[in-house]
Design a protein around this motif. Sequence first.
Motif, PDB file in Angstrom:
ATOM      1  N   GLY A  19       0.840  -1.203   0.000  1.00 55.00           N
ATOM      2  CA  GLY A  19       0.000   0.000   0.000  1.00 55.00           C
ATOM      3  C   GLY A  19       0.870   1.246   0.000  1.00 55.00           C
ATOM      4  O   GLY A  19       0.480   2.306   0.480  1.00 55.00           O
ATOM      5  N   GLY A  22      -0.272   4.786  -1.072  1.00 56.73           N
ATOM      6  CA  GLY A  22      -1.355   5.472  -0.352  1.00 56.73           C
ATOM      7  C   GLY A  22      -0.854   6.612   0.510  1.00 56.73           C
ATOM      8  O   GLY A  22       0.343   6.952   0.505  1.00 56.73           O
ATOM      9  N   LEU A  23      -1.775   7.158   1.268  1.00 53.67           N
ATOM     10  CA  LEU A  23      -1.491   8.353   2.082  1.00 53.67           C
ATOM     11  C   LEU A  23      -0.308   8.127   3.031  1.00 53.67           C
ATOM     12  O   LEU A  23       0.686   8.864   3.000  1.00 53.67           O
ATOM     13  CB  LEU A  23      -2.762   8.688   2.875  1.00 53.67           C
ATOM     14  N   LEU A  24      -0.410   7.119   3.869  1.00 55.36           N
ATOM     15  CA  LEU A  24       0.665   6.889   4.850  1.00 55.36           C
ATOM     16  C   LEU A  24       1.798   6.053   4.279  1.00 55.36           C
ATOM     17  O   LEU A  24       2.955   6.204   4.690  1.00 55.36           O
ATOM     18  CB  LEU A  24       0.106   6.199   6.101  1.00 55.36           C
ATOM     19  N   ASP A  43       1.794  -2.106  -4.620  1.00 53.90           N
ATOM     20  CA  ASP A  43       0.453  -1.527  -4.584  1.00 53.90           C
ATOM     21  C   ASP A  43      -0.352  -2.086  -5.744  1.00 53.90           C
ATOM     22  O   ASP A  43       0.194  -2.579  -6.738  1.00 53.90           O
ATOM     23  CB  ASP A  43       0.525   0.015  -4.655  1.00 53.90           C
ATOM     24  N   ILE A  44      -1.666  -1.948  -5.610  1.00 60.53           N
ATOM     25  CA  ILE A  44      -2.567  -2.437  -6.661  1.00 60.53           C
ATOM     26  C   ILE A  44      -2.823  -1.337  -7.694  1.00 60.53           C
ATOM     27  O   ILE A  44      -3.284  -1.609  -8.796  1.00 60.53           O
ATOM     28  CB  ILE A  44      -3.883  -2.940  -6.017  1.00 60.53           C
ATOM     29  N   ALA A  69       0.896  -5.405  -7.533  1.00 61.52           N
ATOM     30  CA  ALA A  69       0.420  -6.726  -7.092  1.00 61.52           C
ATOM     31  C   ALA A  69      -0.808  -6.554  -6.225  1.00 61.52           C
ATOM     32  O   ALA A  69      -0.928  -5.568  -5.484  1.00 61.52           O
ATOM     33  CB  ALA A  69       1.520  -7.443  -6.299  1.00 61.52           C
ATOM     34  N   ASP A  70      -1.694  -7.513  -6.325  1.00 61.72           N
ATOM     35  CA  ASP A  70      -2.834  -7.592  -5.409  1.00 61.72           C
ATOM     36  C   ASP A  70      -2.388  -8.517  -4.273  1.00 61.72           C
ATOM     37  O   ASP A  70      -2.251  -9.731  -4.466  1.00 61.72           O
ATOM     38  CB  ASP A  70      -4.041  -8.177  -6.152  1.00 61.72           C
ATOM     39  N   ILE A  71      -2.157  -7.939  -3.117  1.00 58.47           N
ATOM     40  CA  ILE A  71      -1.556  -8.729  -2.027  1.00 58.47           C
ATOM     41  C   ILE A  71      -2.515  -9.754  -1.417  1.00 58.47           C
ATOM     42  O   ILE A  71      -2.112 -10.514  -0.550  1.00 58.47           O
ATOM     43  CB  ILE A  71      -0.963  -7.833  -0.911  1.00 58.47           C
ATOM     44  N   ASN A  97       1.329  -2.438   5.374  1.00 59.84           N
ATOM     45  CA  ASN A  97       0.609  -1.178   5.563  1.00 59.84           C
ATOM     46  C   ASN A  97      -0.729  -1.136   4.818  1.00 59.84           C
ATOM     47  O   ASN A  97      -1.621  -0.382   5.200  1.00 59.84           O
ATOM     48  CB  ASN A  97       1.537  -0.037   5.083  1.00 59.84           C
ATOM     49  N   ASN A 101     -10.076   0.580   2.583  1.00 60.27           N
ATOM     50  CA  ASN A 101     -10.714   1.672   3.322  1.00 60.27           C
ATOM     51  C   ASN A 101     -12.042   2.031   2.688  1.00 60.27           C
ATOM     52  O   ASN A 101     -12.147   3.037   1.996  1.00 60.27           O
ATOM     53  CB  ASN A 101      -9.790   2.910   3.338  1.00 60.27           C
ATOM     54  N   TYR A 187     -12.607  -3.117  10.745  1.00 62.43           N
ATOM     55  CA  TYR A 187     -11.435  -2.310  11.101  1.00 62.43           C
ATOM     56  C   TYR A 187     -10.863  -2.783  12.436  1.00 62.43           C
ATOM     57  O   TYR A 187      -9.654  -3.017  12.576  1.00 62.43           O
ATOM     58  CB  TYR A 187     -11.797  -0.814  11.142  1.00 62.43           C
ATOM     59  N   LYS A 191      -7.218  -4.838  12.676  1.00 63.91           N
ATOM     60  CA  LYS A 191      -6.128  -4.181  13.403  1.00 63.91           C
ATOM     61  C   LYS A 191      -5.757  -4.956  14.665  1.00 63.91           C
ATOM     62  O   LYS A 191      -4.575  -5.088  14.998  1.00 63.91           O
ATOM     63  CB  LYS A 191      -6.501  -2.739  13.732  1.00 63.91           C
ATOM     64  N   PRO A 217      -1.062   3.735  15.043  1.00 65.24           N
ATOM     65  CA  PRO A 217      -1.196   5.187  14.879  1.00 65.24           C
ATOM     66  C   PRO A 217      -2.625   5.649  15.154  1.00 65.24           C
ATOM     67  O   PRO A 217      -3.580   4.911  14.931  1.00 65.24           O
ATOM     68  CB  PRO A 217      -0.873   5.411  13.395  1.00 65.24           C
ATOM     69  N   GLY A 218      -2.746   6.885  15.590  1.00 63.25           N
ATOM     70  CA  GLY A 218      -4.056   7.534  15.671  1.00 63.25           C
ATOM     71  C   GLY A 218      -4.399   8.164  14.328  1.00 63.25           C
ATOM     72  O   GLY A 218      -3.642   8.038  13.356  1.00 63.25           O
ATOM     73  N   VAL A 220      -4.958  10.553  11.179  1.00 63.84           N
ATOM     74  CA  VAL A 220      -4.141  11.580  10.529  1.00 63.84           C
ATOM     75  C   VAL A 220      -5.042  12.675   9.965  1.00 63.84           C
ATOM     76  O   VAL A 220      -6.061  12.386   9.342  1.00 63.84           O
ATOM     77  CB  VAL A 220      -3.330  10.954   9.371  1.00 63.84           C
TER      78      VAL A 220
HETATM   79  N1  LIG Z   1      -4.972   7.400   7.672  1.00 62.00           N
HETATM   80  C1  LIG Z   1      -5.120   7.268   8.987  1.00 62.00           C
HETATM   81  O1  LIG Z   1      -5.576   8.188   9.693  1.00 62.00           O
HETATM   82  C2  LIG Z   1      -4.714   5.986   9.667  1.00 62.00           C
HETATM   83  C3  LIG Z   1      -4.732   5.906  11.064  1.00 62.00           C
HETATM   84  C4  LIG Z   1      -4.359   4.725  11.685  1.00 62.00           C
HETATM   85  C5  LIG Z   1      -3.964   3.643  10.910  1.00 62.00           C
HETATM   86  N2  LIG Z   1      -3.963   3.750   9.551  1.00 62.00           N
HETATM   87  C6  LIG Z   1      -3.549   2.591   8.773  1.00 62.00           C
HETATM   88  O2  LIG Z   1      -2.451   2.973   7.977  1.00 62.00           O
HETATM   89  C7  LIG Z   1      -2.454   2.199   6.764  1.00 62.00           C
HETATM   90  C8  LIG Z   1      -2.416   3.137   5.564  1.00 62.00           C
HETATM   91  O3  LIG Z   1      -3.550   3.969   5.620  1.00 62.00           O
HETATM   92  P1  LIG Z   1      -3.802   5.097   4.524  1.00 62.00           P
HETATM   93  O4  LIG Z   1      -4.680   6.106   5.165  1.00 62.00           O
HETATM   94  O5  LIG Z   1      -2.500   5.497   3.925  1.00 62.00           O
HETATM   95  O6  LIG Z   1      -4.666   4.288   3.446  1.00 62.00           O
HETATM   96  P2  LIG Z   1      -4.786   4.549   1.860  1.00 62.00           P
HETATM   97  O7  LIG Z   1      -6.148   4.053   1.492  1.00 62.00           O
HETATM   98  O8  LIG Z   1      -4.386   5.937   1.507  1.00 62.00           O
HETATM   99  O9  LIG Z   1      -3.704   3.564   1.254  1.00 62.00           O
HETATM  100  C9  LIG Z   1      -3.916   2.193   1.129  1.00 62.00           C
HETATM  101  C10 LIG Z   1      -3.110   1.713  -0.065  1.00 62.00           C
HETATM  102  O10 LIG Z   1      -3.265   0.284  -0.142  1.00 62.00           O
HETATM  103  C11 LIG Z   1      -3.406  -0.058  -1.511  1.00 62.00           C
HETATM  104  N3  LIG Z   1      -4.123  -1.341  -1.607  1.00 62.00           N
HETATM  105  C12 LIG Z   1      -5.434  -1.571  -1.339  1.00 62.00           C
HETATM  106  N4  LIG Z   1      -5.741  -2.851  -1.599  1.00 62.00           N
HETATM  107  C13 LIG Z   1      -4.600  -3.441  -2.039  1.00 62.00           C
HETATM  108  C14 LIG Z   1      -4.286  -4.754  -2.483  1.00 62.00           C
HETATM  109  N5  LIG Z   1      -5.219  -5.723  -2.524  1.00 62.00           N
HETATM  110  N6  LIG Z   1      -3.019  -5.029  -2.874  1.00 62.00           N
HETATM  111  C15 LIG Z   1      -2.070  -4.038  -2.855  1.00 62.00           C
HETATM  112  N7  LIG Z   1      -2.314  -2.787  -2.449  1.00 62.00           N
HETATM  113  C16 LIG Z   1      -3.568  -2.484  -2.054  1.00 62.00           C
HETATM  114  C17 LIG Z   1      -4.219   1.090  -2.110  1.00 62.00           C
HETATM  115  O11 LIG Z   1      -4.099   1.144  -3.532  1.00 62.00           O
HETATM  116  C18 LIG Z   1      -3.606   2.292  -1.397  1.00 62.00           C
HETATM  117  O12 LIG Z   1      -2.524   2.824  -2.129  1.00 62.00           O
HETATM  118  C19 LIG Z   1      -3.699   1.348   6.826  1.00 62.00           C
HETATM  119  O13 LIG Z   1      -3.368   0.078   7.331  1.00 62.00           O
HETATM  120  C20 LIG Z   1      -4.591   2.098   7.794  1.00 62.00           C
HETATM  121  O14 LIG Z   1      -5.549   1.271   8.399  1.00 62.00           O
HETATM  122  C21 LIG Z   1      -4.326   4.892   8.918  1.00 62.00           C
END
Ligand SMILES: NC(=O)c1ccc[n+]([C@@H]2O[C@H](COP(=O)([O-])OP(=O)(O)OC[C@H]3O[C@@H](n4cnc5c(N)ncnc54)[C@H](O)[C@@H]3O)[C@@H](O)[C@H]2O)c1
Length: 276
Positions: A19, A22-24, A43-44, A69-71, A97, A101, A187, A191, A217-218, A220
Amino acid sequence: MKNVRDLFAIDGRVAIITGGAGLLGFQHASAIAAAGGIPVLIDISEQHAKAATEKLADEYGVASSYVIADITSHDAVAAACDEVLRRHGRADILINNAANNPKLENTTETNFSRFENFPIAQWEADIAVGLTGALLCSQRFGTFMAEAGRGVILNIASDLAVIAPDQRLYRQEGTPEHLQPVKPVTYSIVKSALVGLTRYLATYWADKGVRVNAISPGGVHNGQPDEFVSRLSKLIPMQRMASLSEYQGSVLFLCSDASSYMTGANLIVDGGRTVW
Ligand SMILES: NC(=O)c1ccc[n+]([C@@H]2O[C@H](COP(=O)([O-])OP(=O)(O)OC[C@H]3O[C@@H](n4cnc5c(N)ncnc54)[C@H](O)[C@@H]3O)[C@@H](O)[C@H]2O)c1
């Protein structure tokens, strides 16, 4: 003994981040790159993975790359692992990660997020990405690390691995009670289970030089509505959500030799939310 600053250096170490587009995920990759590591994003989404990889190269001058890849697929993870090893010949760090969502805004007819209605297909989809994906990646990359006698796995959990969601956060004015959106049950399940996987693998591979930890993490701050931010901030002793880059320090700590005597831990980084 190493200089304490050197403990955080991960020069030349290859870090696989699921992932990662993605954002984090991008933030984790940035922390790795800034400390001298080589991020490989799995990432997918090709579009996002390509853009993130280019940005990492621009900002850190690092030879980052991505694998699509689709994990949730055993064969796709096996192929991705082979590809990383073909490119680099090593895999030092795995950050589990990726997560599904699903958006909560569906308030028509039945709200899918409510426990009474929660569709099994959604349950399976969320568990497939967040949990099965972490299992498959840990199996492939972790086994390689155990054979190499060295490696780190970091599972990204959540403060909701420690406490239940406070569903009052998600309430919508004017929406009937039975349609009020809630944080989906998956969720909490995914987790919490990631912390279980962390402890299991930490002890399983403790004698093989593979350390396995989690971060919880809390939330974001990422453009959420003011009302939501204000409600959540009141539940946090530090009275604010995290900024985007604020987990980089703990990610680097757990991925580097700075945490060399830590395994099986769940590092809670939540502005104190779970303390209240
Ligand atoms: N954003 C927050 O506030 C927050 C807080 C606590 C924990 N988290 C955790 O942090 C992690 C990242 O969160 P985020 O906000 O960056 O999420 P996000 O949705 O921005 O990123 C998730 C990424 O996973 C990829 N993905 C989804 N399905 C997939 C698959 N089958 N194979 C490969 N890749 C795949 C998506 O394309 C995306 O790029 C998550 O585990 C989330 O639960 C986030």
